[in-house]
Design a protein around this motif. Structure first.
Motif, PDB file in Angstrom:
ATOM      1  N   ALA A 164       0.839  -1.208   0.000  1.00  0.00           N
ATOM      2  CA  ALA A 164       0.000   0.000   0.000  1.00  0.00           C
ATOM      3  C   ALA A 164       0.871   1.254   0.000  1.00  0.00           C
ATOM      4  O   ALA A 164       0.603   2.226  -0.723  1.00  0.00           O
ATOM      5  N   LEU A 165       1.929   1.218   0.782  1.00  0.00           N
ATOM      6  CA  LEU A 165       2.829   2.378   0.861  1.00  0.00           C
ATOM      7  C   LEU A 165       3.510   2.613  -0.483  1.00  0.00           C
ATOM      8  O   LEU A 165       3.567   3.742  -0.991  1.00  0.00           O
ATOM      9  N   ALA A 166       4.004   1.518  -1.063  1.00  0.00           N
ATOM     10  CA  ALA A 166       4.698   1.638  -2.343  1.00  0.00           C
ATOM     11  C   ALA A 166       3.753   2.091  -3.455  1.00  0.00           C
ATOM     12  O   ALA A 166       4.171   2.729  -4.416  1.00  0.00           O
ATOM     13  N   SER A 167       2.477   1.757  -3.311  1.00  0.00           N
ATOM     14  CA  SER A 167       1.521   2.067  -4.380  1.00  0.00           C
ATOM     15  C   SER A 167       0.895   3.445  -4.267  1.00  0.00           C
ATOM     16  O   SER A 167       0.207   3.879  -5.190  1.00  0.00           O
ATOM     17  N   GLY A 168       1.043   4.091  -3.126  1.00  0.00           N
ATOM     18  CA  GLY A 168       0.561   5.470  -3.027  1.00  0.00           C
ATOM     19  C   GLY A 168      -0.566   5.740  -2.062  1.00  0.00           C
ATOM     20  O   GLY A 168      -1.119   6.848  -2.046  1.00  0.00           O
ATOM     21  N   SER A 176      -2.382   6.929   1.202  1.00  0.00           N
ATOM     22  CA  SER A 176      -1.913   8.026   2.054  1.00  0.00           C
ATOM     23  C   SER A 176      -2.220   7.813   3.539  1.00  0.00           C
ATOM     24  O   SER A 176      -1.878   8.649   4.375  1.00  0.00           O
ATOM     25  N   PHE A 177      -2.861   6.712   3.875  1.00  0.00           N
ATOM     26  CA  PHE A 177      -3.131   6.390   5.283  1.00  0.00           C
ATOM     27  C   PHE A 177      -3.016   4.879   5.425  1.00  0.00           C
ATOM     28  O   PHE A 177      -3.724   4.123   4.754  1.00  0.00           O
ATOM     29  N   ILE A 178      -2.131   4.442   6.303  1.00  0.00           N
ATOM     30  CA  ILE A 178      -1.913   3.003   6.477  1.00  0.00           C
ATOM     31  C   ILE A 178      -1.854   2.691   7.969  1.00  0.00           C
ATOM     32  O   ILE A 178      -1.051   3.285   8.703  1.00  0.00           O
ATOM     33  N   ALA A 179      -2.711   1.778   8.387  1.00  0.00           N
ATOM     34  CA  ALA A 179      -2.750   1.454   9.818  1.00  0.00           C
ATOM     35  C   ALA A 179      -2.981  -0.031  10.015  1.00  0.00           C
ATOM     36  O   ALA A 179      -3.528  -0.711   9.139  1.00  0.00           O
ATOM     37  N   ARG A 180      -2.543  -0.528  11.165  1.00  0.00           N
ATOM     38  CA  ARG A 180      -2.873  -1.897  11.547  1.00  0.00           C
ATOM     39  C   ARG A 180      -3.613  -1.850  12.878  1.00  0.00           C
ATOM     40  O   ARG A 180      -3.176  -1.183  13.818  1.00  0.00           O
ATOM     41  N   LEU A 228      -5.941   2.527   4.234  1.00  0.00           N
ATOM     42  CA  LEU A 228      -5.936   1.077   4.436  1.00  0.00           C
ATOM     43  C   LEU A 228      -5.909   0.804   5.932  1.00  0.00           C
ATOM     44  O   LEU A 228      -4.984   1.240   6.632  1.00  0.00           O
ATOM     45  N   VAL A 229      -6.934   0.104   6.421  1.00  0.00           N
ATOM     46  CA  VAL A 229      -6.913  -0.336   7.822  1.00  0.00           C
ATOM     47  C   VAL A 229      -6.854  -1.859   7.796  1.00  0.00           C
ATOM     48  O   VAL A 229      -7.832  -2.534   7.492  1.00  0.00           O
TER      49      VAL A 229
END
Lengths: 177, 284
Positions: B167-171, B173-177, B201-202
């Motif tokens: 997700a980070l590499a693809s662009g 803008s919000f990534i969480a676990r 992405l959660v």
């Protein structure tokens, strides 16, 4: 009973206590009703009946709180600050549930849920000096104790709790390492 | 608007639940995700008429049935394609896509990458139990290579997919676990994700108690809300790849350009004009 030394409940005013307690009880009611339904859907009528039976107890506990609500303007506490921040949420006990759970296990889970309430009330009393808060929490504690006693008498291992006599499962899950 | 500035809430979590009761296996992590989502929506006080919830196929994709909002139970792996179309057609809606690890990272893998790349204002909730539960326990892209089961007696031998890294590499803008066993932390993450402008992405660790009973012990390993968000992708990458998968919180949050359709600026156009705009946009 577990202790929760980091509970952020020191000297909270009545409105905060009512709001927080109401949130917690509402969670327990929701999960009791939801799990009763799903256990029934998974053909575990025995465990479903236990969750169904407990739901009215939580509802009557909530009645004690709701009786005080008209007098108070409740604060909006962000859901992540409801006082489960540093201790267990009533839902945590339910993570041990499974569709083949025995009667004994079901009673154990609902007892754990009641204990979460009880722990919170105990800490509130220990950290409060306001008479109105103490009075409210004392009545809630009394209610919890009644529920715990009922659960304790019911939570007697039965024949189906014997690991030598498991309930038949046609497609038993296999624990993986 | 910061979380502290959100006005006094009026809605209650139960306002967002439908009359359908969830029938996931008792103990399944999805129950707690559903509840956390209703709590987040209630806290944000979003009108039910302003929410569109789209899913694919799988246990987790039953979610739209359990919420009293606009819902669409789509086809396998296509939740993000449907959600993108919905957001283009109705940019005013709060669009949430939901599904599982198999649905989102395998069958829907290509949609996942390009949804991240477009960075549309969509919240994507992935209930990751590292298995295909509905079809009785096949390994999924996030399954450990050594995991043995009746359907993969020797394990897959394939290294696990890293959705947050992708997700980070693809662009995105919000990534969480998040963790389904942390109702408070998860509610906070979902609240922030829905508020975020852009693709969120959660990724939620959600035990499958029936086909992965050992996941019941996840609660012992998860580190709750111990991650600090980075706005710099390099630092976020380090945090994502440096984690053993048990750290929770927001890893990355950046103010990146959000893909919007022209329809959002021409809301009063005719239906035919709006469809032309959407069709044009979908060719991107």
């Amino acid at each position: 009973m577990k202790t929760h030394p980091f509970l952020k409940t020191h000297n909270k005013h009545l409105a905060w206590v009512l709001a927080a307690v109401n949130e917690m009880i509402e969670e327990s009611i929701y999960y009791c009703d939801t799990f009763a339904h799903t256990l029934q859907a998974h053909h575990n009528e025995t465990a479903a009946a236990i969750f169904s039976a407990l739901s009215p107890y939580f509802k009557s506990e909530q009645e004690i709180v709701l009786a005080k609500l008209p007098e108070q303007n409740l604060p909006a506490i962000p859901p992540w600050e409801i006082p489960h921040q540093d201790y267990e949420h009533p839902a945590n006990a339910l993570m041990q549930a499974h569709y083949l759970m025995t009667e004994h296990e079901a009673w154990q889970i609902v007892t754990d849920m009641i204990q979460v309430h009880h722990c919170f009330y105990r800490d509130l009393i220990a950290n409060s000096s306001q008479k109105e808060v103490i009075d409210l929490i004392t009545s809630l504690q009394t209610h919890c104790l009644k529920c715990e006693k009922i659960c304790a008498t019911k939570r007697v291992p039965t024949k189906s709790d014997d690991p030598q006599d498991p309930i038949d499962d046609l497609d038993a899950p296999v624990a993986q390492s | 608007m910061s979380l502290e500035q959100i006005p006094v809430k009026k809605a209650r979590p139960n306002d967002y639940t439908s009359n359908e009761h969830p029938v996931w296996c008792p103990g399944c992590g999805h129950f707690f995700i559903l509840r956390a989502l209703t709590k987040a929506l209630a806290w944000l006080n979003i009108s039910k008429q302003d929410i569109g919830l789209v899913s694919g196929i799988g246990c987790s994709s039953r979610l739209p049935a359990y919420l009293d909002v606009y819902g669409f139970h789509g086809i396998h792996g296509r939740a993000l394609a449907l959600a993108s179309g919905l957001k283009l057609a109705r940019p005013d809606l709060t669009v949430i896509a939901a599904g599982g690890d198999g649905d989102g990272y395998s069958i829907g893998g290509n949609h996942f990458i390009h949804a991240c790349r477009r960075n549309m204002d969509i919240t994507y909730i992935v209930m990751d139990n590292e298995v295909y539960g509905m079809t009785k326990g096949q390994p999924s892209p996030t399954t450990d290579p050594e995991w043995h089961s009746k359907l993969a007696p020797n394990g897959t031998g394939l290294s696990s997919f890293n959705p947050m890294g992708i997700a980070l590499a693809s662009g995105a803008s919000f990534i969480a676990r998040g963790f389904s066993g942390d109702p408070n932390g998860l509610t906070k993450i979902l609240t922030e994700a829905i508020q975020h402008q852009g693709f969120s992405l959660v990724e939620i660790k959600s035990p499958c108690v029936t086909f992965r009973p050992e996941q019941k012990d996840w609660h012992k390993s998860m580190r709750l809300m111990n991650v600090t968000p980075f706005a710099n992708p390099m630092e976020a990458a380090q945090a994502i790849y440096g984690s053993d998968g048990f750290d929770t919180g927001i890893y990355y949050q950046a103010d990146s350009p959000v893909y919007r359709s022209e329809a959002s600026s021409k809301k009063n156009g005719t239906a035919s004009e709006q469809m032309d705009i959407i069709e044009k946009a979908l060719l991107v």
